[in-house]
Design a protein around this motif. Structure first.
Motif, mmCIF file in Angstrom:
data_model
loop_
_atom_site.group_PDB
_atom_site.id
_atom_site.type_symbol
_atom_site.label_atom_id
_atom_site.label_comp_id
_atom_site.label_asym_id
_atom_site.label_seq_id
_atom_site.Cartn_x
_atom_site.Cartn_y
_atom_site.Cartn_z
ATOM 1 N N LYS A 1 0.833 -1.207 0.000
ATOM 2 C CA LYS A 1 0.000 0.000 0.000
ATOM 3 C C LYS A 1 0.868 1.258 0.000
ATOM 4 C CE LYS A 1 -3.968 -2.066 2.390
ATOM 5 N NZ LYS A 1 -4.829 -2.027 3.614
ATOM 6 N N LYS A 2 1.972 1.226 0.751
ATOM 7 C CA LYS A 2 2.876 2.380 0.757
ATOM 8 C C LYS A 2 3.507 2.572 -0.623
ATOM 9 C CE LYS A 2 2.198 3.226 5.083
ATOM 10 N NZ LYS A 2 1.374 4.392 5.481
ATOM 11 N N ASP A 3 3.783 1.477 -1.327
ATOM 12 C CA ASP A 3 4.350 1.600 -2.670
ATOM 13 C C ASP A 3 3.386 2.320 -3.608
ATOM 14 O OD1 ASP A 3 6.722 0.364 -2.000
ATOM 15 O OD2 ASP A 3 6.036 -1.643 -2.566
ATOM 16 N N VAL A 4 2.093 2.089 -3.441
ATOM 17 C CA VAL A 4 1.097 2.791 -4.264
ATOM 18 C C VAL A 4 1.150 4.288 -3.975
ATOM 19 C CG1 VAL A 4 -1.363 3.052 -4.754
ATOM 20 C CG2 VAL A 4 -0.405 0.769 -4.441
ATOM 21 N N ARG A 5 1.225 4.651 -2.714
ATOM 22 C CA ARG A 5 1.270 6.068 -2.352
ATOM 23 C C ARG A 5 2.578 6.715 -2.819
ATOM 24 N NH1 ARG A 5 -0.105 7.348 3.693
ATOM 25 N NH2 ARG A 5 0.057 9.426 2.743
ATOM 26 N N ILE A 6 3.678 5.967 -2.756
ATOM 27 C CA ILE A 6 4.952 6.512 -3.239
ATOM 28 C C ILE A 6 4.888 6.760 -4.739
ATOM 29 C CG2 ILE A 6 7.385 5.951 -3.595
ATOM 30 C CD1 ILE A 6 7.309 4.452 -0.932
ATOM 31 N N ALA A 7 4.278 5.825 -5.477
ATOM 32 C CA ALA A 7 4.137 6.023 -6.925
ATOM 33 C C ALA A 7 3.253 7.231 -7.231
ATOM 34 C CB ALA A 7 3.563 4.754 -7.555
ATOM 35 N N GLU B 1 -0.169 2.102 -11.715
ATOM 36 C CA GLU B 1 -0.986 0.920 -12.024
ATOM 37 C C GLU B 1 -0.275 -0.365 -11.614
ATOM 38 O OE1 GLU B 1 -1.843 1.210 -16.144
ATOM 39 O OE2 GLU B 1 -3.335 2.812 -15.925
ATOM 40 N N GLN B 2 1.028 -0.433 -11.832
ATOM 41 C CA GLN B 2 1.778 -1.626 -11.423
ATOM 42 C C GLN B 2 1.750 -1.802 -9.906
ATOM 43 O OE1 GLN B 2 5.703 -1.331 -13.071
ATOM 44 N NE2 GLN B 2 5.002 -1.519 -15.202
ATOM 45 N N ALA B 3 1.891 -0.685 -9.174
ATOM 46 C CA ALA B 3 1.842 -0.765 -7.712
ATOM 47 C C ALA B 3 0.466 -1.222 -7.239
ATOM 48 C CB ALA B 3 2.201 0.582 -7.104
ATOM 49 N N GLN B 4 -0.585 -0.749 -7.894
ATOM 50 C CA GLN B 4 -1.941 -1.164 -7.533
ATOM 51 C C GLN B 4 -2.172 -2.642 -7.837
ATOM 52 O OE1 GLN B 4 -4.183 1.698 -9.793
ATOM 53 N NE2 GLN B 4 -4.294 3.174 -8.101
ATOM 54 N N ILE B 5 -1.631 -3.121 -8.952
ATOM 55 C CA ILE B 5 -1.753 -4.547 -9.285
ATOM 56 C C ILE B 5 -1.001 -5.393 -8.255
ATOM 57 C CG2 ILE B 5 -1.146 -6.305 -10.988
ATOM 58 C CD1 ILE B 5 -1.615 -4.190 -13.160
ATOM 59 N N GLY C 1 6.153 10.123 -20.962
ATOM 60 C CA GLY C 1 5.809 8.913 -21.711
ATOM 61 C C GLY C 1 4.866 7.984 -20.966
ATOM 62 N N GLY C 2 4.176 8.495 -19.969
ATOM 63 C CA GLY C 2 3.240 7.654 -19.226
ATOM 64 C C GLY C 2 3.883 6.765 -18.183
ATOM 65 N N ASN C 3 5.153 7.005 -17.873
ATOM 66 C CA ASN C 3 5.847 6.149 -16.905
ATOM 67 C C ASN C 3 5.251 6.274 -15.505
ATOM 68 O OD1 ASN C 3 7.667 5.123 -18.783
ATOM 69 N ND2 ASN C 3 9.081 6.845 -18.520
ATOM 70 N N THR C 4 4.882 7.490 -15.115
ATOM 71 C CA THR C 4 4.291 7.689 -13.784
ATOM 72 C C THR C 4 2.967 6.946 -13.672
ATOM 73 O OG1 THR C 4 5.353 9.859 -13.591
ATOM 74 C CG2 THR C 4 3.470 9.405 -12.152
ATOM 75 N N ARG C 5 2.133 7.060 -14.672
ATOM 76 C CA ARG C 5 0.837 6.372 -14.644
ATOM 77 C C ARG C 5 1.016 4.860 -14.602
ATOM 78 N NH1 ARG C 5 -1.716 4.206 -18.704
ATOM 79 N NH2 ARG C 5 -0.404 5.315 -20.221
ATOM 80 N N ARG C 6 1.949 4.346 -15.408
ATOM 81 C CA ARG C 6 2.185 2.900 -15.409
ATOM 82 C C ARG C 6 2.743 2.422 -14.073
ATOM 83 N NH1 ARG C 6 3.545 3.899 -20.868
ATOM 84 N NH2 ARG C 6 5.717 4.330 -20.305
ATOM 85 N N ALA C 7 3.612 3.226 -13.450
ATOM 86 C CA ALA C 7 4.160 2.842 -12.141
ATOM 87 C C ALA C 7 3.051 2.759 -11.101
ATOM 88 C CB ALA C 7 5.231 3.841 -11.714
ATOM 89 N N ASN D 1 4.758 10.930 -7.195
ATOM 90 C CA ASN D 1 5.489 11.465 -8.343
ATOM 91 C C ASN D 1 4.622 12.391 -9.194
ATOM 92 O OD1 ASN D 1 7.903 10.085 -7.759
ATOM 93 N ND2 ASN D 1 7.151 8.226 -8.758
ATOM 94 N N GLN D 2 3.309 12.421 -8.939
ATOM 95 C CA GLN D 2 2.427 13.338 -9.660
ATOM 96 C C GLN D 2 2.512 14.766 -9.101
ATOM 97 O OE1 GLN D 2 -1.274 11.158 -9.003
ATOM 98 N NE2 GLN D 2 -1.242 10.428 -11.121
ATOM 99 N N TRP D 3 3.121 14.924 -7.952
ATOM 100 C CA TRP D 3 3.215 16.242 -7.323
ATOM 101 C C TRP D 3 4.529 16.913 -7.717
ATOM 102 C CZ3 TRP D 3 -0.494 18.391 -4.045
ATOM 103 C CH2 TRP D 3 -1.564 17.544 -3.709
ATOM 104 N N PRO D 4 4.566 18.269 -7.652
ATOM 105 C CA PRO D 4 5.827 18.966 -7.945
ATOM 106 C C PRO D 4 6.828 18.774 -6.808
ATOM 107 C CG PRO D 4 4.173 20.538 -7.239
ATOM 108 C CD PRO D 4 3.467 19.217 -7.377
ATOM 109 N N SER D 5 8.066 19.049 -7.088
ATOM 110 C CA SER D 5 9.122 18.962 -6.076
ATOM 111 C C SER D 5 9.784 20.326 -5.943
ATOM 112 C CB SER D 5 10.164 17.909 -6.456
ATOM 113 O OG SER D 5 10.830 18.266 -7.652
ATOM 114 N N LEU D 6 10.142 20.671 -4.715
ATOM 115 C CA LEU D 6 10.792 21.938 -4.408
ATOM 116 C C LEU D 6 12.114 21.640 -3.715
ATOM 117 C CD1 LEU D 6 10.722 25.041 -4.303
ATOM 118 C CD2 LEU D 6 9.535 24.835 -2.091
ATOM 119 N N VAL D 7 13.206 22.141 -4.320
ATOM 120 C CA VAL D 7 14.547 21.867 -3.818
ATOM 121 C C VAL D 7 15.263 23.188 -3.566
ATOM 122 C CG1 VAL D 7 16.760 20.747 -4.264
ATOM 123 C CG2 VAL D 7 14.645 19.704 -5.099
ATOM 124 N N MET D 8 15.917 23.295 -2.425
ATOM 125 C CA MET D 8 16.739 24.459 -2.114
ATOM 126 C C MET D 8 18.206 24.092 -2.239
ATOM 127 S SD MET D 8 17.105 26.713 1.393
ATOM 128 C CE MET D 8 18.144 25.476 2.160
#
Length: 442
Positions: A272-278, A334-338, A326-332, A281-288
């Motif tokens: 379940k945590k792997d699904v949330r981690i995947a 779906e794979q985590a959900q499977i 290229g849809g990598n985030t979406r596929r990741a 990646n849909q959110w932006p990242s902020l780095v200082m």
């Protein structure tokens, strides 16, 4: 007279050897064997070190909660031969120039936001540590089961050795009896040879059983993490106490406390945590990225030459958002959900497998209790039959073949009882392991 003196010295030497052998043996109860195994067993020690790795990795720094700070220094050494135009002579003049620059710096990078991936990864590390702890518990359970059964197996082989020693003595008495009868002329060579064959057959079985006893102790030493040269004297008796179990109670305990099943539940939470981690990646990242550096330069190593220095600091922020990869985030995702769905199916499979196995072991335990009762009755009958047959054989009522048959019946009955005791112990320990009670019971 010389023979008596030799026998006297042999007895003295034998007594000394036996005394030192008994001194070298270590008295070992089942509880102390378990304590030794928990401290020294190789598999438990490996599992403990593996858990230490999981515990060591379970830190906020592992998942990037804190900034990374680098301190360093860079050096630039440069030689230039650059032409310069002389306006008075209208010619190019070349001059050598050496430049040396030393720049110490400090730099810090900090991931301020990445869709809560840092927090989720830390939660996953907590679960991985819990999973490793559960695996260590499984190793401890399996080791406890092996130690208990190894302890009783050594006792079983010793009890078998005692039975074979008794049968061997009976065969030896019969062989001596036939020789005495032959000297008196009341026995024929055929009967003597039959008694001799029986005696040597029982002697061979006795020697082979001694080897089985030794191998059982070697296996026990390995389970306890002790060297082969360590000799133990097992204190506990080879006996079993019958326990009455209710299948419903065992089933409830198994579903609530079975360590393999508990680890499956923890693994499902990790998925379940792997699904949330995947999804993070849909959110932006902020780095200082912040730091400071100081630069000191020397020219031609000439004290009269004016040297320069620079000092600056900075604090930069980078906000990035992946619009398309290229849809990598979406596929990741779906794979985590499977994988999560597969985990749910595996949990149900594990539950059903354990339920079927528990029913099978429960029924086997009930049968083995009955087999022990039957073995006790058979052994009582065989012992009585052997006593009667011994008297009849000496009175000449039965022949040597019938007497040998009675001996073999006694041997089989004794062996069946010993096996029934060990099998019942095995079933009890297996039921305790299945229901997660083997650690708490010990």
């Amino acid at each position: 007279m010389k023979r008596l003196i030799s026998m006297k010295y042999i007895l003295i030497v034998t007594g000394i050897v036996m005394a030192f052998s008994s001194m070298a043996q270590v008295r070992l109860t089942l509880d102390s064997a378990i304590v030794k195994g928990l401290e020294n067993n190789f598999q438990i020690r490996i599992a403990h070190e593996q858990y230490s790795i999981a515990e060591l990795n379970n830190r906020w720094g592992t998942v990037g909660r804190f900034p990374s700070i680098n301190l360093g220094v860079s050096s630039v050494n440069r030689y230039d031969n650059t032409p310069t135009f002389d306006t008075t002579t209208f010619e190019y003049i070349r001059a050598d120039q050496f430049k040396n620059t030393l720049t110490p710096f400090v730099n810090a990078q900090w991931l301020l936001f990445d869709g809560l991936a840092v927090t989720i990864n830390k939660q996953k590390l907590d679960l991985l540590e819990q999973y490793s702890s559960g695996y260590s518990g499984i190793v401890i359970e399996n080791t406890l089961q092996s130690i208990i059964l190894g302890y009783y197996l050594a006792l079983l082989e010793e009890e078998r050795l005692k039975v074979l020693a008794e049968v061997k003595q009976l065969s030896g008495d019969r062989y001596n009896y036939e020789n005495m009868r032959k000297d008196l002329g009341s026995s024929v060579t055929f009967d003597v040879l039959q008694a001799k064959n029986s005696y040597f057959s029982d002697s061979t079985n006795y020697l082979l059983q001694q080897l089985r006893v030794k191998n059982a102790y070697l296996s026990l030493n390995l389970l306890l993490g002790e060297p082969p040269g360590t000799q133990f004297q097992l204190v506990d008796s080879f006996a079993v106490q019958k326990q009455q179990y209710a299948l419903d109670d065992l089933m409830a305990k198994m579903l609530a406390s079975n360590r393999n099943l508990m680890n499956e539940y923890v693994n499902q939470e990790i998925l379940k945590k792997d699904v949330r981690i995947a999804k993070s990646n849909q959110w932006p990242s902020l780095v200082m990225n912040a730091g400071a550096d100081y630069s000191q330069s020397w020219y031609d190593f000439d004290p009269r030459t004016k040297n320069t220095y620079l000092f600056d600091y900075y604090a930069n922020f980078t906000l990035s958002f992946n619009l398309f990869n290229g849809g990598n985030t979406r596929r990741a995702i779906e794979q985590a959900q499977i994988s999560e769905k597969i985990g749910q199916i595996e949990i149900r499979q594990a539950e059903q497998t354990l339920e079927n196995y528990l029913v099978n072991q429960f029924e086997l335990y009930q049968i083995r209790m009955q087999l022990l009762d039957v073995a006790n009755v058979n052994l009582e009958s065989a012992e009585l039959n052997l006593q009667i047959a011994t008297e009849k054989y000496r009175n000449g009522t039965i022949n040597s073949f019938n007497y040998r048959d009675v001996q073999l019946i006694f041997l089989n009955a004794s062996s069946n009882k010993l096996n029934a005791i060990y099998d019942l112990i095995d079933s009890q320990v297996e039921l305790l392991r299945l229901t997660g009670g083997i650690v708490t019971e010990r």
